[in-house]
Design an enzyme around this catalytic site. Structure first.
Site, mmCIF file in Angstrom:
data_model
loop_
_atom_site.group_PDB
_atom_site.id
_atom_site.type_symbol
_atom_site.label_atom_id
_atom_site.label_comp_id
_atom_site.label_asym_id
_atom_site.label_seq_id
_atom_site.Cartn_x
_atom_site.Cartn_y
_atom_site.Cartn_z
ATOM 1 N N ARG A 48 14.531 9.218 41.730
ATOM 2 C CA ARG A 48 15.386 8.075 42.037
ATOM 3 C C ARG A 48 16.377 8.035 40.886
ATOM 4 O O ARG A 48 16.003 7.908 39.731
ATOM 5 C CB ARG A 48 14.553 6.789 42.105
ATOM 6 C CG ARG A 48 15.353 5.471 42.094
ATOM 7 C CD ARG A 48 16.199 5.306 43.341
ATOM 8 N NE ARG A 48 16.767 3.949 43.448
ATOM 9 C CZ ARG A 48 17.956 3.592 42.978
ATOM 10 N NH1 ARG A 48 18.722 4.487 42.346
ATOM 11 N NH2 ARG A 48 18.409 2.359 43.128
ATOM 12 N N HIS A 51 19.847 4.423 37.013
ATOM 13 C CA HIS A 51 20.617 3.274 37.511
ATOM 14 C C HIS A 51 20.190 2.002 36.783
ATOM 15 O O HIS A 51 19.232 2.001 36.019
ATOM 16 C CB HIS A 51 20.382 3.105 39.022
ATOM 17 C CG HIS A 51 18.993 2.623 39.344
ATOM 18 N ND1 HIS A 51 17.902 3.455 39.318
ATOM 19 C CD2 HIS A 51 18.509 1.392 39.670
ATOM 20 C CE1 HIS A 51 16.808 2.769 39.627
ATOM 21 N NE2 HIS A 51 17.142 1.509 39.835
ATOM 22 N N HIS A 53 20.465 -2.650 37.539
ATOM 23 C CA HIS A 53 20.870 -3.727 38.452
ATOM 24 C C HIS A 53 20.714 -5.055 37.725
ATOM 25 O O HIS A 53 20.104 -5.115 36.655
ATOM 26 C CB HIS A 53 20.058 -3.716 39.753
ATOM 27 C CG HIS A 53 18.667 -3.185 39.601
ATOM 28 N ND1 HIS A 53 17.663 -3.907 39.014
ATOM 29 C CD2 HIS A 53 18.133 -1.978 39.915
ATOM 30 C CE1 HIS A 53 16.560 -3.185 38.993
ATOM 31 N NE2 HIS A 53 16.795 -2.003 39.520
ATOM 32 N N GLU A 57 13.144 -5.841 37.619
ATOM 33 C CA GLU A 57 12.372 -5.047 38.583
ATOM 34 C C GLU A 57 10.911 -4.982 38.153
ATOM 35 O O GLU A 57 10.605 -4.566 37.039
ATOM 36 C CB GLU A 57 12.961 -3.628 38.642
ATOM 37 C CG GLU A 57 12.112 -2.618 39.410
ATOM 38 C CD GLU A 57 12.798 -1.248 39.484
ATOM 39 O OE1 GLU A 57 14.014 -1.199 39.736
ATOM 40 O OE2 GLU A 57 12.115 -0.236 39.273
ATOM 41 N N HIS A 96 17.222 2.576 34.029
ATOM 42 C CA HIS A 96 15.933 3.259 34.203
ATOM 43 C C HIS A 96 16.019 4.342 35.265
ATOM 44 O O HIS A 96 17.017 4.444 35.992
ATOM 45 C CB HIS A 96 14.849 2.239 34.557
ATOM 46 C CG HIS A 96 15.199 1.364 35.715
ATOM 47 N ND1 HIS A 96 15.978 0.229 35.581
ATOM 48 C CD2 HIS A 96 14.903 1.454 37.039
ATOM 49 C CE1 HIS A 96 16.126 -0.339 36.757
ATOM 50 N NE2 HIS A 96 15.493 0.372 37.675
ATOM 51 N N GLU A 121 18.926 -2.793 47.541
ATOM 52 C CA GLU A 121 18.668 -1.455 47.011
ATOM 53 C C GLU A 121 19.917 -0.565 47.143
ATOM 54 O O GLU A 121 20.082 0.395 46.412
ATOM 55 C CB GLU A 121 17.475 -0.860 47.770
ATOM 56 C CG GLU A 121 17.066 0.539 47.408
ATOM 57 C CD GLU A 121 16.595 0.715 45.960
ATOM 58 O OE1 GLU A 121 16.245 -0.276 45.312
ATOM 59 O OE2 GLU A 121 16.600 1.868 45.491
HETATM 60 MN MN MN Z 1 15.687 -0.096 39.830
#
Ligand code: MN
Ligand code: MN
Length: 323
Positions: A48, A51, A53, A57, A96, A121
């Site tokens: 993944r 990124h 946000h 999380e 992360h 997401e």
């Molecule tokens: Mn994340």
């Protein structure tokens, strides 16, 4: 009463090479304004993308193993390998990445919970997306390299993509400004469960997982026929993910409103702050397991039983007309 149930199986599934993601946000479950959830699968080696946000999380590893990395605002680093029953917590804005590792399920599947129901997401800040939308001369100047060194930069986001398997964890721990002072991971399933009248509970809040400042969680097991007694939470909404078995919850929302919902594995349940509720395992022979997440750093509950027991007897007699 608003709807308090959503099944992840009804969410749109974003399929990528080697993995997938699906989410439950206010768009799927309008009442869930305080928290959103994502269910994600990454095969071994599949990443993944790096990124960040705006939302914090919190995660619970459902199956398999993953390598997770982060760096905080002071340049302190974090790298760990997590397995089934492990948690991680990344504060808002902290960048992360996650990568599936070899395991008996070929990678991993996990649940993410964000402390804002409006999270999406599809709207995270991706490193490739940013660099693809920055002029090359600016990038070259920023990194102190000729533009030709950046010739192979991806032209659009990668999001979820296959990559070479990472090496052993020990070799992956980077210097930076040293390690983060409070670990971003925690072994929830390794906690000794507390026995209740009809099952067990493990509670993980910021008193034992200090990094998790905005999220607390409870892993609840109910034996067949058992009841999580009538109660409410004074300091947060409740977001539930049913891991196994069946649950039947009745929620009381004042103004003579109440509603009962049936849940099964893969379902999301929701209880707004202060709403009274009780959760029963209606099965005669199957145990039930539910992961409960709160948008508060400390776990707080008020059981109706306890409140009643601490009142003078005459008050209860007057209110309830019972001897
Ligand atoms: Mn994340
Ligand atoms: Mn509750």
């Amino acid at each position: 009463m608003p709807n308090l149930k959503w099944s992840f199986t009804d969410s749109h599934m974003r399929l990528e090479e080697g993995g997938w993601a699906r989410q439950t946000t206010t768009r799927e479950l309008p009442v869930s304004t305080a928290m959103a959830g994502v269910n994600m699968r990454l095969k071994a080696g599949v990443a993944r993308e790096m990124h960040w946000h705006k939302e914090a999380e919190w995660s619970y590893m459902l199956k398999g193993r993953a390598r997770i990395t982060a760096v905080d605002q002071a340049g302190r680093t974090f790298v760990d390998d997590v397995g089934e029953g492990d948690l991680w917590y990344f504060p808002s804005g902290i960048p992360h990445s996650i990568q599936g590792l070899e395991s008996e399920v070929d990678g991993c599947e996990f649940l993410l919970v964000f402390d804002d129901g409006h999270f999406s997401e599809d709207s995270t800040f991706l490193i490739t997306d940013w660099l693809a939308h920055t002029p090359r001369d600016v990038l070259a100047k920023n990194f102190g390299v000729p533009e030709s060194a950046l010739a192979r930069l991806p032209e659009k986001e990668k999001y979820i993509f296959p990559a070479p398997m990472p090496g052993p964890l020990a070799g992956d721990r980077t210097g930076g400004a040293g390690p983060v002072p409070e670990s971003f991971s925690h072994r929830m399933l390794a906690q000794q469960p507390t026995a209740t009248r009809g099952g067990t509970v493990r509670i993980t809040d910021s008193t034992i997982f200090p990094a998790s400042k905005t999220i607390a969680a409870a892993l609840v097991e109910l034996e067949p026929g058992a009841l999580r007694e009538l109660h409410w939470h004074p300091n947060g909404d409740e977001w539930q993910y049913y891991l196994s078995g069946q649950g039947r919850m009745t929620v009381f929302g004042s103004e003579s409103k109440a509603r009962t919902f049936d849940y099964q594995a893969g379902d999301v349940g929701y209880v707004p702050k202060g709403y009274g509720h009780a959760l029963k395992n209606p099965s005669k022979d199957q145990p039930m397991e539910v992961l409960i997440v709160f948008n508060a750093g400390d776990y707080q509950t008020i059981n109706l039983d306890d409140w009643m027991a601490t009142n003078p007897a005459y008050a209860l007699q007057n209110n309830l007309q019972i001897p």
